[in-house]
Design an enzyme around this catalytic site. Structure first.
Site, PDB file in Angstrom:
ATOM      1  N   GLY A  68      92.803  29.822  52.532  1.00 37.74           N
ATOM      2  CA  GLY A  68      91.664  29.830  53.326  1.00 37.74           C
ATOM      3  C   GLY A  68      91.478  29.132  55.058  1.00 37.74           C
ATOM      4  O   GLY A  68      92.852  29.645  55.330  1.00 37.74           O
ATOM      5  N   GLY A 116      94.317  29.854  49.140  1.00 40.49           N
ATOM      6  CA  GLY A 116      93.343  30.814  48.837  1.00 40.49           C
ATOM      7  C   GLY A 116      93.332  31.755  48.186  1.00 40.49           C
ATOM      8  O   GLY A 116      92.374  32.562  47.386  1.00 40.49           O
ATOM      9  N   GLU A 139     100.892  24.437  49.691  1.00 40.62           N
ATOM     10  CA  GLU A 139      99.722  22.841  49.820  1.00 40.62           C
ATOM     11  C   GLU A 139     100.450  21.708  50.671  1.00 40.62           C
ATOM     12  O   GLU A 139     100.493  21.202  51.818  1.00 40.62           O
ATOM     13  CB  GLU A 139      98.577  22.591  49.207  1.00 40.62           C
ATOM     14  CG  GLU A 139      98.129  23.883  49.305  1.00 40.62           C
ATOM     15  CD  GLU A 139      97.935  24.968  48.618  1.00 40.62           C
ATOM     16  OE1 GLU A 139      97.626  26.048  48.193  1.00 40.62           O
ATOM     17  OE2 GLU A 139      99.482  24.359  47.483  1.00 40.62           O
ATOM     18  N   ASP A 147      95.419  23.699  45.221  1.00 44.42           N
ATOM     19  CA  ASP A 147      94.201  23.521  44.479  1.00 44.42           C
ATOM     20  C   ASP A 147      93.264  24.681  44.202  1.00 44.42           C
ATOM     21  O   ASP A 147      94.652  25.856  44.092  1.00 44.42           O
ATOM     22  CB  ASP A 147      92.795  23.577  45.574  1.00 44.42           C
ATOM     23  CG  ASP A 147      93.093  24.155  46.662  1.00 44.42           C
ATOM     24  OD1 ASP A 147      93.611  24.564  46.978  1.00 44.42           O
ATOM     25  OD2 ASP A 147      92.506  24.105  47.521  1.00 44.42           O
TER      26      ASP A 147
END
Length: 356
Positions: A68, A116, A139, A147
């Protein structure tokens, strides 16, 4: 169908619809308009009998997607805004949509595929890696928790390999991506243009056997013994102690890698991956991940981690707290706690309601 600034492109050829992530200078990092545009396209193609399968790829030749737009998340977190939560809500819905898509969804996971990028590829029904693939959920290095359904995928990897990848954020190549269940097929990068042309002309199940090959050996299979033993410890501190005490030099290097990550993110990640293993449906895991993401947005480590890695690039984050021993069990558990948000702002309200 295009995003506002053509950062994601759509086309059809024969019975194949194609998504091209088109931010090559940013390694095709996802923005909110890109996520919304992809979701809109998938809806249209699902209802279109002329479309038999979907193909996703990245422009620029360096990777499918690096994740992301974390610089935007950094700015939003500093401003205590709500843009990041809205982005994650729609992104996680897209991840689940891809996993449930009724038509073949073919992901070309060439080059860098992180964060992402894993979310828009590894939930697909046909996942192709090459010798250039570097797949990761990195992350913890920015004070965040895996995520986009990453904890769902990693919790299902053989033994404790997924927990190893979650805590270290290490990138894996083709063979290890296949071993961990993050991909299905290996195709040499030189054959990708030919493979793409073939996929535009015929169904994936008929095309891929002509191109699939055996990748060079990976690293994780030979490391299973010490990984499974060390990561069986109940705490991050215990995992690090076992790694340092083990005789394999790779185990010691792994301990050093872990100790460089956010202590808070490490403890929250350990809890999230272990809990994800028993949650079942992807939507329930994504609901949990939405909790961890929003809670991370409210901690100092996320802003500091992105600053150190992306904004200032000094690679010297000042974590708060700075040591694992200073992170209480309550602080880690808080990442899994319900959010003080209206259910309409959650990605999967019904799934979220079943977590407690």
């Amino acid at each position: 169908m295009n995003a506002e600034d053509d950062t994601v492109l759509f086309d059809t050829a024969g019975r194949t619809a194609m998504i091209t992530l088109n931010r090559p200078r940013a390694l095709n990092a996802l923005t909110h308009p890109m996520v919304r545009a992809i979701a809109e396209a998938l809806t249209a193609w699902e209802q279109d009998p002329a479309v038999a399968q979907v193909l996703i790829r990245g422009a620029g030749g360096r990777g499918l997607c690096a994740g992301g737009d974390i610089r935007a998340i950094h700015d939003d977190a500093k401003a205590a805004g709500g843009d990041s939560a809205r982005f994650w809500r729609d992104e996680y819905r897209l991840n689940a949509r891809i996993a449930r898509y009724p038509k073949p969804y073919v992901a070309l996971m060439d080059g860098i595929v992180m964060g992402g990028g894993v979310g828009v590829s590894a939930h697909g029904s046909v996942r192709v890696v090459t010798e250039r693939s570097r797949v990761a959920m990195p992350e913890t290095g920015i004070g965040f928790v895996p995520d986009v359904g990453g904890t769902h995928l990693l919790a299902r990897a053989p033994g404790r390999l997924g927990l190893h990848l979650a805590l270290t954020g290490s990138a894996v190549g083709a063979a290890d991506a296949l071993l961990c269940g993050l991909a299905d097929h290996f195709v040499p990068a030189a054959r990708l243009p030919e493979l793409t042309d073939a996929l535009l002309a015929g169904p994936a199940e008929e095309v891929l056997p002509r191109y699939a090959a055996v990748p060079a050996p990976g690293e994780l299979a030979a490391q299973r013994a010490w990984i499974d033993h060390c990561y069986a410890a109940p705490t991050v501190e215990g995992i690090v102690e076992r790694l340092l005490a083990h005789g394999d030099p790779a185990a010691k290097e792994t301990a050093e890698t872990i100790l460089a990550k956010s202590p808070t993110a490490l403890k929250a990640t350990l809890a999230a991956v272990r809990r994800a293993a028993g949650l079942g449906a992807l939507e329930r895991v994504l609901a949990q991940e939405f909790r961890t993401s929003v809670h991370a947005l409210r901690t100092p480590d996320l802003v500091e981690g992105i600053r150190a890695q992306v904004v200032d690039k000094d690679r010297r984050p000042r974590w708060s707290p700075a040591a694992l021993a200073e992170v209480s069990d309550a602080a880690a558990a808080r990442f899994l706690a319900p959010l003080d948000l209206d259910p309409g702002r959650l990605p999967f309200p019904e799934a979220d309601a079943t977590l407690d």
